[in-house]
Design a protein around this motif. Structure first.
Motif, PDB file in Angstrom:
ATOM      1  N   ASP A  17       2.360   4.995   0.454  1.00 30.66           N
ATOM      2  CA  ASP A  17       2.218   5.992   1.517  1.00 30.66           C
ATOM      3  C   ASP A  17       1.366   7.157   0.998  1.00 30.66           C
ATOM      4  O   ASP A  17       1.622   7.690  -0.090  1.00 30.66           O
ATOM      5  CB  ASP A  17       3.600   6.492   1.941  1.00 30.66           C
ATOM      6  CG  ASP A  17       3.516   7.406   3.138  1.00 30.66           C
ATOM      7  OD1 ASP A  17       3.386   6.889   4.261  1.00 30.66           O
ATOM      8  OD2 ASP A  17       3.550   8.648   2.941  1.00 30.66           O
ATOM      9  N   TRP A  18       0.369   7.551   1.741  1.00 25.39           N
ATOM     10  CA  TRP A  18      -0.562   8.591   1.300  1.00 25.39           C
ATOM     11  C   TRP A  18       0.133   9.937   1.124  1.00 25.39           C
ATOM     12  O   TRP A  18      -0.275  10.764   0.304  1.00 25.39           O
ATOM     13  CB  TRP A  18      -1.733   8.732   2.271  1.00 25.39           C
ATOM     14  CG  TRP A  18      -1.351   9.205   3.645  1.00 25.39           C
ATOM     15  CD1 TRP A  18      -1.016   8.422   4.706  1.00 25.39           C
ATOM     16  CD2 TRP A  18      -1.262  10.549   4.111  1.00 25.39           C
ATOM     17  NE1 TRP A  18      -0.717   9.188   5.799  1.00 25.39           N
ATOM     18  CE2 TRP A  18      -0.858  10.506   5.464  1.00 25.39           C
ATOM     19  CE3 TRP A  18      -1.468  11.789   3.527  1.00 25.39           C
ATOM     20  CZ2 TRP A  18      -0.658  11.660   6.215  1.00 25.39           C
ATOM     21  CZ3 TRP A  18      -1.276  12.928   4.293  1.00 25.39           C
ATOM     22  CH2 TRP A  18      -0.875  12.852   5.620  1.00 25.39           C
ATOM     23  N   ARG A  19       1.218  10.167   1.879  1.00 21.08           N
ATOM     24  CA  ARG A  19       1.923  11.458   1.781  1.00 21.08           C
ATOM     25  C   ARG A  19       2.572  11.629   0.412  1.00 21.08           C
ATOM     26  O   ARG A  19       2.601  12.739  -0.125  1.00 21.08           O
ATOM     27  CB  ARG A  19       2.947  11.575   2.903  1.00 21.08           C
ATOM     28  CG  ARG A  19       2.281  11.745   4.282  1.00 21.08           C
ATOM     29  CD  ARG A  19       3.294  11.589   5.371  1.00 21.08           C
ATOM     30  NE  ARG A  19       3.554  10.175   5.559  1.00 21.08           N
ATOM     31  CZ  ARG A  19       3.445   9.530   6.707  1.00 21.08           C
ATOM     32  NH1 ARG A  19       3.120  10.174   7.791  1.00 21.08           N
ATOM     33  NH2 ARG A  19       3.679   8.244   6.784  1.00 21.08           N
ATOM     34  N   ARG A  55       0.861  -1.183   0.000  1.00 23.90           N
ATOM     35  CA  ARG A  55       0.000   0.000   0.000  1.00 23.90           C
ATOM     36  C   ARG A  55       0.897   1.233   0.000  1.00 23.90           C
ATOM     37  O   ARG A  55       1.746   1.388   0.870  1.00 23.90           O
ATOM     38  CB  ARG A  55      -0.886  -0.034   1.239  1.00 23.90           C
ATOM     39  CG  ARG A  55      -2.033   0.933   1.187  1.00 23.90           C
ATOM     40  CD  ARG A  55      -3.027   0.643   2.278  1.00 23.90           C
ATOM     41  NE  ARG A  55      -2.514   1.108   3.562  1.00 23.90           N
ATOM     42  CZ  ARG A  55      -3.191   1.056   4.683  1.00 23.90           C
ATOM     43  NH1 ARG A  55      -4.375   0.521   4.709  1.00 23.90           N
ATOM     44  NH2 ARG A  55      -2.686   1.504   5.792  1.00 23.90           N
TER      45      ARG A  55
END
Length: 52
Positions: free
Chosen positions: A35-37, A33
């Motif tokens: 990293d959203w950043r 998954r």
């Protein structure tokens, strides 16, 4: 990466107590998954390019 509990993100719509997406099977396929950043930084960069 930390998940955000529904209680920390209030919405008008009622949400189930456990509505997170289970991504644990992704590792079986060699996927992780992201990293959203990093995704946010990419979107902000794209938006900045559009506005110039």
């Amino acid at each position: 990466m930390q998940d955000i509990p529904s209680a920390d993100y209030p919405q008008r719509a009622h949400r189930p107590a456990n509505s997170r997406l289970d991504c644990s099977d992704l590792s079986r396929f060699g996927l992780a998954r992201p990293d959203w950043r990093q995704g946010l930084a990419r979107v902000l960069s794209d938006l900045q390019e559009i506005s110039e």
